[in-house]
Design a protein around this motif. Structure first.
Motif, mmCIF file in Angstrom:
data_model
loop_
_atom_site.group_PDB
_atom_site.id
_atom_site.type_symbol
_atom_site.label_atom_id
_atom_site.label_comp_id
_atom_site.label_asym_id
_atom_site.label_seq_id
_atom_site.Cartn_x
_atom_site.Cartn_y
_atom_site.Cartn_z
ATOM 1 N N MET A 1 -1.884 22.756 -49.217
ATOM 2 C CA MET A 1 -2.197 22.387 -48.017
ATOM 3 C C MET A 1 -1.394 22.793 -46.653
ATOM 4 S SD MET A 1 -3.226 18.373 -46.746
ATOM 5 C CE MET A 1 -3.867 17.833 -48.169
ATOM 6 N N ASP A 2 -2.187 23.332 -45.787
ATOM 7 C CA ASP A 2 -1.077 23.938 -44.751
ATOM 8 C C ASP A 2 -0.523 22.695 -43.961
ATOM 9 O OD1 ASP A 2 -2.295 23.493 -42.500
ATOM 10 O OD2 ASP A 2 -3.839 25.367 -42.169
ATOM 11 N N ASP B 1 -0.162 22.375 -40.710
ATOM 12 C CA ASP B 1 -0.682 21.639 -39.559
ATOM 13 C C ASP B 1 -1.590 20.509 -40.196
ATOM 14 O OD1 ASP B 1 0.444 22.976 -37.749
ATOM 15 O OD2 ASP B 1 -1.706 23.542 -36.672
ATOM 16 N N MET B 2 -2.338 20.745 -41.115
ATOM 17 C CA MET B 2 -3.331 19.885 -41.947
ATOM 18 C C MET B 2 -2.425 18.540 -42.540
ATOM 19 S SD MET B 2 -5.971 18.572 -42.522
ATOM 20 C CE MET B 2 -7.587 19.763 -42.512
ATOM 21 N N ARG C 1 0.362 17.436 -41.228
ATOM 22 C CA ARG C 1 0.907 16.824 -40.005
ATOM 23 C C ARG C 1 -0.117 15.982 -39.450
ATOM 24 N NH1 ARG C 1 2.704 20.011 -34.759
ATOM 25 N NH2 ARG C 1 3.366 18.248 -33.501
ATOM 26 N N PHE C 2 -1.212 16.566 -39.544
ATOM 27 C CA PHE C 2 -2.551 15.634 -38.953
ATOM 28 C C PHE C 2 -2.619 14.433 -39.756
ATOM 29 C CE2 PHE C 2 -7.006 14.989 -38.692
ATOM 30 C CZ PHE C 2 -7.084 14.553 -37.328
ATOM 31 N N TRP D 1 -0.140 12.084 -39.136
ATOM 32 C CA TRP D 1 -0.310 11.419 -37.665
ATOM 33 C C TRP D 1 -1.770 10.224 -37.978
ATOM 34 C CZ3 TRP D 1 -4.652 11.620 -34.150
ATOM 35 C CH2 TRP D 1 -4.423 11.153 -32.983
ATOM 36 N N VAL E 1 -0.714 1.632 -37.500
ATOM 37 C CA VAL E 1 -0.411 0.762 -36.263
ATOM 38 C C VAL E 1 -1.468 -0.099 -35.904
ATOM 39 C CG1 VAL E 1 0.023 0.833 -33.854
ATOM 40 C CG2 VAL E 1 1.378 2.467 -35.563
ATOM 41 N N ILE E 2 -2.592 0.588 -35.966
ATOM 42 C CA ILE E 2 -3.892 0.215 -35.474
ATOM 43 C C ILE E 2 -4.442 -1.265 -36.301
ATOM 44 C CG2 ILE E 2 -6.451 0.366 -35.135
ATOM 45 C CD1 ILE E 2 -5.690 3.355 -34.495
ATOM 46 N N ALA F 1 -1.845 -4.123 -35.625
ATOM 47 C CA ALA F 1 -2.353 -4.659 -34.450
ATOM 48 C C ALA F 1 -3.350 -5.497 -34.370
ATOM 49 C CB ALA F 1 -2.304 -3.659 -33.228
ATOM 50 N N PHE F 2 -4.626 -4.881 -35.047
ATOM 51 C CA PHE F 2 -5.931 -5.644 -35.218
ATOM 52 C C PHE F 2 -5.533 -6.885 -35.921
ATOM 53 C CE2 PHE F 2 -9.909 -6.215 -37.026
ATOM 54 C CZ PHE F 2 -10.735 -6.430 -35.826
ATOM 55 N N LEU G 1 -3.803 -9.392 -33.505
ATOM 56 C CA LEU G 1 -4.576 -9.875 -32.660
ATOM 57 C C LEU G 1 -5.758 -10.913 -32.966
ATOM 58 C CD1 LEU G 1 -4.856 -6.776 -30.361
ATOM 59 C CD2 LEU G 1 -4.082 -8.910 -29.543
ATOM 60 N N PHE H 1 -7.298 25.649 -38.688
ATOM 61 C CA PHE H 1 -7.111 24.302 -38.405
ATOM 62 C C PHE H 1 -5.661 24.441 -37.680
ATOM 63 C CE2 PHE H 1 -4.910 20.350 -39.211
ATOM 64 C CZ PHE H 1 -6.117 19.386 -38.610
ATOM 65 N N PHE I 1 -3.162 21.542 -35.671
ATOM 66 C CA PHE I 1 -2.707 19.992 -35.433
ATOM 67 C C PHE I 1 -3.140 19.765 -34.059
ATOM 68 C CE2 PHE I 1 0.176 17.190 -33.568
ATOM 69 C CZ PHE I 1 -0.092 15.838 -34.432
ATOM 70 N N PHE J 1 -4.220 3.902 -27.733
ATOM 71 C CA PHE J 1 -4.295 2.698 -28.480
ATOM 72 C C PHE J 1 -5.073 1.394 -27.724
ATOM 73 C CE2 PHE J 1 -2.227 -1.502 -29.685
ATOM 74 C CZ PHE J 1 -2.520 -1.383 -30.905
ATOM 75 N N MET K 1 -8.514 -0.524 -28.918
ATOM 76 C CA MET K 1 -8.473 -1.801 -28.921
ATOM 77 C C MET K 1 -9.737 -2.561 -28.379
ATOM 78 S SD MET K 1 -6.569 -3.324 -31.177
ATOM 79 C CE MET K 1 -5.910 -2.119 -32.510
#
Lengths: 288, 485
Positions: A1-2, A4-5, A7-8, A11, A18-19, A22-23, A26, B185, B187, B463, B467
């Motif tokens: 896998m390259d 950038d992929m 890293r993406f 990410w 995180v989502i 948080a969800f 909340l 591709f 990033f 973010f 939400m």
């Protein structure tokens, strides 16, 4: 896998984590303190029902608990204290659960006034908005402890509903899920499900020395004629444990012209504003 | 398949993973084509045949034009493409309208005709992909591009799923070369795509779909009769945001999804509500359609060359056709005519090419600019009433109500608009202000959310938007308005 992929994907994974956290956080806050979310304009109806549940759990002094469907809510709007009118799709079981909580927390409770029009009082579990009005607000660990087979059988038929015990699931943007597995009941009929939970509600009140009053907000003239004064329900309750509860109920049904109805059961708001005292007086006349 | 559906939430990650794991561009294109057909066929597989048919005809027309030096033959091939594509549009979109209009007009003359109605469903996206294939053949005919012999690439160009059903209407000169060559591709490209998709969902699910409840109430005939003029004004303004959120939201999602696949689509909306004139509005609204009509209709008709009369005729033709493109209803024609009348004075005064840069691009915003911006918005909102109304009579009643429904006879209660299970008008107003604030501060960017703040502040904002989408979004999978055009 390259590079950038990789890293993406990392990410995306980090963002998703995180989502998710948080969800979940909340959702727990919202479920325990629904007023915060409703105050910020959270639009979903199920959280409004949770507000009623939380209000019923609040220790307070109140001699009367007002519960009922959305038509009763037009006559007696929610006050976040002891007027906890909601809607027909919480079913008799939802009203039972509210009452159970109120009995445990309201000091000096003497009367439970349950108001519901006859087309609504007998609803089955299979209504389209069951997920929003009953499953999401009422299903919790605590409520499953006392659940009897009438509820668990229904939940078992759609096991994914058990996921809604978790608050984050309640906040997921899924609503109006079709739970109509059965045939929709006749508008002039009490479903077995409703009969069962009305009996439970009656017994709950009786065992706690609380008077249960079952009353009906006004209905349209045409519906009264069409269903022959709800003769079928009269036949269903005749000679049963519910007969005494329903006898004054039928006398409490007042009628007004259909022109003033906004839909099949709800009244135009300006009409209610003008007629509220009269409507309430006519509804409660048999109980004086 | 809708972007705002659970199916797409599963579909796209699978497509993304498989797509980027394929190294060979040809196989990648075959996969992209299959994915695109699945995406389209999810709605109704029967109409896939129309997409394939339209694609094959124009592919063959392109090769046909390449293989001949005879101008008459070339023209005949172009005519074949025009008849095929416009014929499909005419049959599926306009036949019913013309048949019933003919019967109506004949009835007025005392001749009773029973029109043969087809009762066919309008195939989703037909106005978009027919224009896309048509532009290819016209470009080949005019020598603007060399036709491709690569059938798979051509079919993929027409059916490319992010933009197949509601645009942007891509030109072959821009999209086809990106499909034939190997994509890389990056990033930054992928993250930028995610940001644009996020903003698109905010516009669609939070703004447009929540506005829709209020707008539907405002435009119901019963409500128009009794509503106060201010309530009708609110309804019209909310429709302005509904249609903008819906359509530009779709474009943002399409562009973002496409960018994640390494393909750049053209900008379709460039902050149209920050325009200072109708001329500027049309340079910023549905750019892919406006430029399509400019290049393939207005300029061939002579554009602004020739006499003033010819130029005025051309302006009316382009606006009327543009209106009619949106649907077989007189309201759309009236909407087009209305904009033509607004545009005409600008043209006659030679001001139609003013305001080429976005407001405040020189760092200075005058009071005059702000006033012009507001006036333009009001004029656009009046046009939206024509666009949204079911018929001309309803549009007339609505506009009449806006100007005359004042006094205690009319209901001013904005709660009339409120239904259970919806966000309140106040919360919706705050959401619209958030939309305007974010777009205003980023109006020089193509991709609204693609910017950086100190200490990761931009991620915090993104973010928060996510939400807001989760908690305030309307997730009942409402279709995009432009699916119907």
């Amino acid at each position: 896998m390259d590079k950038d992929m990789t890293r993406f994907l990392l990410w995306v994974a980090k963002a998703a984590l995180v989502i998710f956290i948080a969800f979940v956080a909340l959702s727990w806050v919202g479920y325990r303190r629904p007023g915060l979310f409703v105050g910020l304009g959270y639009p979903k109806v199920w959280l409004n029902v949770v507000e009623r549940i939380r209000a019923a759990e609040k220790d307070q002094v109140a001699d009367t608990l007002f519960i009922g469907d959305s038509v009763s809510g037009q006559l007696m709007p929610l006050d976040h204290r002891h007027v906890l009118t909601s809607n027909g799709s919480v079913y008799a079981i939802g009203q039972y659960l509210l009452t159970k909580r109120a009995i445990a927390h309201f000091k000096g409770l003497k009367v439970v006034l349950f108001m519901s029009v006859p087309n609504v009082i007998g609803h089955k579990f299979e209504r389209r908005n069951t997920l929003d009005n009953f499953v999401k607000p009422f299903l919790s660990d605590e409520d499953l402890e006392w659940a009897d087979s009438t509820l668990t059988d229904k939940l078992d038929s759609t096991p994914s509903l058990y996921w809604y015990v978790l608050p984050p699931m309640k906040f997921l943007p899924i609503s109006e899920r079709n739970l109509e597995n059965g045939v929709y009941k006749r508008p002039d009929e009490l479903s077995e499900w409703a009969i069962h939970w009305l009996v439970e509600l009656k017994r709950l009140c009786a065992s706690n020395s609380v008077r249960l009053i079952l009353a009906s907000p006004p209905v349209g003239t045409a519906a009264m004629e069409k269903y022959n004064g709800w003769a079928h329900i009269r036949e269903q309750v005749a000679g049963t444990e519910l007969e005494g509860l329903f006898e004054p109920y039928f006398r409490s049904i007042a009628t007004y012209p259909d022109d003033e109805l906004e839909d099949a059961v709800h009244w135009k708001q300006d009409f209610v504003e003008r007629k509220r005292p009269e409507m309430i007086a006519r509804m409660l006349a048999p109980f004086k | 398949m809708l972007f705002n559906s659970a199916e797409f939430l599963v579909f796209f990650p699978i497509v993304f993973a498989i797509y980027w794991s394929i190294r060979q561009v040809r196989i990648q294109n075959v996969f992209l084509l299959i994915a695109s057909y699945v995406f389209y066929g999810w709605w109704d597989p029967r109409f896939l045949s129309l997409v394939v048919f339209s694609s094959l005809v124009d592919y063959a027309c392109g090769i046909g034009i390449l293989n001949t030096n005879d101008d008459r033959r070339k023209r005949a091939i172009l005519t074949l493409s025009l008849i095929t594509n416009l014929g499909l549009l005419g049959l599926f979109k306009y036949y019913g309208f013309f048949a019933s209009e003919l019967a109506l007009q004949a009835g007025r003359l005392g001749v009773h005709i029973h029109p043969v109605t087809l009762h066919v469903v309008l195939p989703v996206g037909i106005s978009f992909y027919t224009f896309q294939t048509l532009s290819y053949t016209i470009d080949v005919y005019k020598g603007n591009m060399r036709p491709t012999r690569d059938l798979i690439s051509f079919l993929t160009y027409v059916a490319f799923f992010p933009q197949l059903v509601a645009g942007p209407i891509e030109r072959a000169t821009s999209l086809l070369p990106q499909i034939t060559k190997r994509r890389r591709f990056t990033f930054d490209g992928a993250v930028s795509g995610v940001e644009q998709v996020l903003w698109g969902f905010f516009k669609k699910i939070v703004i447009a779909d929540n506005c829709a409840h209020f707008v539907d109430m405002a435009f119901s005939s019963d409500r128009i009769i009794e509503a106060h003029g201010m309530v009708l004004i609110v309804g019209a303004v909310l429709f302005a945001f509904q249609i903008y959120g819906d359509f530009s939201g779709y474009s943002d999602i399409a562009i973002g999804v496409s960018r994640m696949l390494g393909i750049e689509l053209m900008t379709n909306f460039s902050y149209p509500y920050f325009s200072r004139s109708i001329g500027e509005f049309w340079r910023r609204w549905h750019i892919s359609l406006s430029t399509w009509f400019r290049d393939y209709l207005y300029i061939p008709l002579g554009g602004s060359r020739g006499t003033s009369g010819q130029a005025i005729r051309n302006i009316f033709v382009i606006f009327l056709v543009s209106g009619f493109w949106h649907g077989a209803n007189k309201t759309f024609i009236a909407w087009g005519a209305y904009h033509a009348f607004l545009f005409l004075p600008l043209y006659l005064l030679g001001h139609n090419r003013n305001d080429l840069q976005i407001i405040g691009s020189d760092g200075h915003i005058s009071v005059r600019d702000m006033l012009r911006l507001m006036v333009t918005f009001v004029l656009v909102c009046i046009g939206w009433v024509l666009f949204r109304a079911d018929n001309l009579h309803q549009a007339y009643s609505y506009l009449l109500g806006v100007f005359t429904h004042y006094g205690e006879h009319y209901s001013f209660d904005l709660r009339l608009f409120q239904m259970r299970n919806q966000i309140s008008l106040g919360v919706l107003g705050v959401m619209i202000l958030i939309l305007l604030a974010i777009e205003w501060t980023n109006r020089r960017r193509d991709n609204t959310l693609h910017f950086k703040w100190y200490f990761g502040g931009h991620r915090l904002l993104q973010f928060a938007i996510l939400m807001v989408i989760l908690f305030y979004g309307e997730f009942n999978q409402t279709e995009f308005i432009y699916f119907h055009f």
